[in-house]
Design an enzyme around this catalytic site. Structure first.
Site, short mmCIF file in Angstrom:
data_model
loop_
_atom_site.label_atom_id
_atom_site.label_comp_id
_atom_site.label_asym_id
_atom_site.label_seq_id
_atom_site.Cartn_x
_atom_site.Cartn_y
_atom_site.Cartn_z
N LYS A 14 0.83 -1.22 0.00
CA LYS A 14 0.00 0.00 0.00
C LYS A 14 0.86 1.26 0.00
O LYS A 14 0.64 2.17 -0.78
CB LYS A 14 -0.95 0.02 1.22
CG LYS A 14 -1.87 -1.18 1.33
CD LYS A 14 -2.82 -1.08 2.51
CE LYS A 14 -2.14 -1.10 3.86
NZ LYS A 14 -1.49 -2.37 4.22
N ARG A 89 -9.99 0.82 8.60
CA ARG A 89 -9.56 -0.53 9.00
C ARG A 89 -10.60 -1.23 9.86
O ARG A 89 -10.38 -2.37 10.25
CB ARG A 89 -8.28 -0.38 9.84
CG ARG A 89 -7.00 -0.77 9.13
CD ARG A 89 -5.89 -0.43 10.09
NE ARG A 89 -4.72 -1.20 9.92
CZ ARG A 89 -3.66 -0.82 9.21
NH1 ARG A 89 -3.67 0.32 8.56
NH2 ARG A 89 -2.60 -1.57 9.16
N ARG A 128 11.96 -6.19 5.46
CA ARG A 128 11.95 -4.76 5.77
C ARG A 128 12.41 -4.51 7.21
O ARG A 128 13.10 -3.53 7.50
CB ARG A 128 10.55 -4.18 5.56
CG ARG A 128 10.53 -2.68 5.80
CD ARG A 128 9.20 -2.05 5.50
NE ARG A 128 8.15 -2.55 6.38
CZ ARG A 128 6.88 -2.25 6.25
NH1 ARG A 128 6.48 -1.47 5.27
NH2 ARG A 128 5.99 -2.72 7.10
N ARG A 134 11.17 -0.44 12.25
CA ARG A 134 9.78 -0.60 12.70
C ARG A 134 9.69 -1.77 13.65
O ARG A 134 9.96 -2.92 13.27
CB ARG A 134 8.84 -0.80 11.50
CG ARG A 134 8.35 0.50 10.94
CD ARG A 134 7.41 0.30 9.79
NE ARG A 134 6.17 -0.39 10.15
CZ ARG A 134 5.10 -0.44 9.37
NH1 ARG A 134 5.12 0.19 8.21
NH2 ARG A 134 4.02 -1.09 9.74
N ARG A 146 -0.76 -9.07 13.39
CA ARG A 146 -1.30 -8.05 12.46
C ARG A 146 -2.17 -8.71 11.39
O ARG A 146 -3.20 -8.17 11.01
CB ARG A 146 -0.15 -7.26 11.82
CG ARG A 146 0.48 -6.27 12.79
CD ARG A 146 1.89 -5.89 12.39
NE ARG A 146 1.98 -5.11 11.18
CZ ARG A 146 3.10 -4.94 10.48
NH1 ARG A 146 4.23 -5.49 10.90
NH2 ARG A 146 3.11 -4.21 9.39
P1 AP5 Z 1 4.67 -1.51 1.90
O1 AP5 Z 1 4.47 -0.73 0.65
O2 AP5 Z 1 5.20 -0.80 3.09
O3 AP5 Z 1 3.33 -2.29 2.28
P2 AP5 Z 1 2.13 -1.82 3.17
O4 AP5 Z 1 0.93 -2.54 2.68
O5 AP5 Z 1 2.06 -0.33 3.24
O6 AP5 Z 1 2.63 -2.46 4.54
P3 AP5 Z 1 2.68 -1.89 6.01
O7 AP5 Z 1 3.41 -2.88 6.85
O8 AP5 Z 1 3.20 -0.51 6.05
O9 AP5 Z 1 1.16 -1.99 6.31
P4 AP5 Z 1 0.44 -2.03 7.63
O10 AP5 Z 1 -0.97 -1.98 7.18
O11 AP5 Z 1 0.81 -3.09 8.57
O12 AP5 Z 1 1.06 -0.75 8.33
P5 AP5 Z 1 0.48 0.64 8.73
O13 AP5 Z 1 1.60 1.57 8.73
O14 AP5 Z 1 -0.75 0.99 7.95
O15 AP5 Z 1 5.60 -2.76 1.51
C1 AP5 Z 1 6.03 -3.67 2.48
C2 AP5 Z 1 7.45 -4.14 2.10
O16 AP5 Z 1 7.37 -4.88 0.89
C3 AP5 Z 1 8.44 -2.99 1.85
O17 AP5 Z 1 9.71 -3.36 2.30
C4 AP5 Z 1 8.43 -2.84 0.32
O18 AP5 Z 1 9.64 -2.35 -0.17
C5 AP5 Z 1 8.18 -4.28 -0.12
N1 AP5 Z 1 7.43 -4.38 -1.38
C6 AP5 Z 1 6.42 -3.57 -1.80
N2 AP5 Z 1 5.97 -3.97 -3.01
C7 AP5 Z 1 6.71 -5.06 -3.35
C8 AP5 Z 1 6.71 -5.92 -4.49
N3 AP5 Z 1 5.87 -5.76 -5.51
N4 AP5 Z 1 7.60 -6.95 -4.48
C9 AP5 Z 1 8.47 -7.15 -3.46
N5 AP5 Z 1 8.52 -6.34 -2.36
C10 AP5 Z 1 7.64 -5.32 -2.30
O19 AP5 Z 1 -0.01 0.34 10.22
C11 AP5 Z 1 0.90 0.04 11.26
C12 AP5 Z 1 0.14 -0.03 12.58
O20 AP5 Z 1 -0.43 1.26 12.85
C13 AP5 Z 1 -1.06 -1.00 12.62
O21 AP5 Z 1 -0.67 -2.30 12.95
C14 AP5 Z 1 -1.92 -0.34 13.71
O22 AP5 Z 1 -1.43 -0.62 14.99
C15 AP5 Z 1 -1.72 1.15 13.45
N6 AP5 Z 1 -2.71 1.70 12.52
C16 AP5 Z 1 -2.48 2.22 11.28
N7 AP5 Z 1 -3.62 2.63 10.70
C17 AP5 Z 1 -4.60 2.34 11.60
C18 AP5 Z 1 -6.01 2.50 11.58
N8 AP5 Z 1 -6.65 3.03 10.51
N9 AP5 Z 1 -6.73 2.09 12.66
C19 AP5 Z 1 -6.11 1.58 13.74
N10 AP5 Z 1 -4.77 1.38 13.82
C20 AP5 Z 1 -4.03 1.76 12.76
#
Ligand code: AP5
Length: 196
Positions: A14, A89, A128, A134, A146
């Protein structure tokens, strides 16, 4: 306005894809994960509260993230549209988002869901975690937590948009550019018939 949700489990790409899409379509990128990590880095009371949930792989309470999104929407009154990344979410967040956008006389135009196997997700996140700093990427138990939160609390949100015929699944494995091309194709198609 054109308002897009980029949806998918942790590690589905994402954040990676959002950066490219906001540049191409001139949308404002609203990532609740990034906003929360900024609060943590600035050691604010909100950040300290959020960290205790994030470190365990749990969701931060709805009222906290909804409040953040509300103030971001207010800060960008002239935006051509928003790209929501990692939000909504929960059903409560989806409901709140509808209401906030309604006040602006707009709505969600499209939800694109990145479809990636769990094996690939774990491998991406652990990889990552070696360099990202992180805390939720280094422990496989937290990563699995998660995923279970995503399955139980977040994936049902997709049904809400399926019913509204705004949902489209995109194959999320392959090169970043290939996936980006598939996302752009879906966005261009939706934009061509977009009304508000
Ligand atoms: P990346 O692009 O970072 O993927 P992502 O889907 O954004 O993954 P995240 O881990 O950031 O998502 P998340 O939903 O857990 O985290 P968030 O910050 O929202 O890619 C991941 C990796 O893969 C990278 O290293 C990238 O380089 C690699 N990659 C990408 N594309 C690739 C490809 N095609 N091939 C190979 N490699 C690839 O949330 C974190 C925490 O915050 C949550 O757990 C929760 O506690 C809190 N939080 C956030 N939003 C909310 C909400 N709305 N409500 C409540 N809690 C929330």
């Amino acid at each position: 306005m054109f308002n897009l949700i980029l949806f998918g489990p942790p590690g589905s790409g994402k954040g990676t894809q959002s950066e490219k899409l906001v540049e191409k379509y001139k949308l404002i990128h609203l990532s609740t994960g990034n906003l929360l990590r900024e609060e943590i880095a600035n050691r604010t009371p909100l950040g300290l509260e959020a960290k205790s949930f994030m470190d365990k792989g749990q969701l931060v309470p709805d009222e906290v993230v909804i409040g953040m999104i509300d103030s971001c929407l207010e800060h960008h009154k002239e935006a051509a549209g928003f790209l929501f990344d990692g939000f909504p979410r929960t059903a409560a967040q989806a409901d709140a988002l509808d209401k906030l956008l309604n006040l602006k006389k707009t709505e969600i135009s499209l939800l694109l869901a990145l479809d990636v196997t769990e094996q690939e997700l774990v491998s991406r996140l652990l990889n990552r975690g070696k360099t990202s700093g992180r805390s939720d990427d280094t422990d496989e138990a937290v990563i699995r937590k998660r995923f279970s939160v995503y399955t139980n609390e977040t994936s049902p949100v997709a049904d809400y948009y399926k019913k509204a015929r705004k949902f489209k699944s995109i194959h999320g494995e392959g090169s970043v550019d290939e996936i980006n091309a598939a996302l752009r194709q879906a966005i261009d198609k939706a934009m061509a018939t977009h009304k508000n």
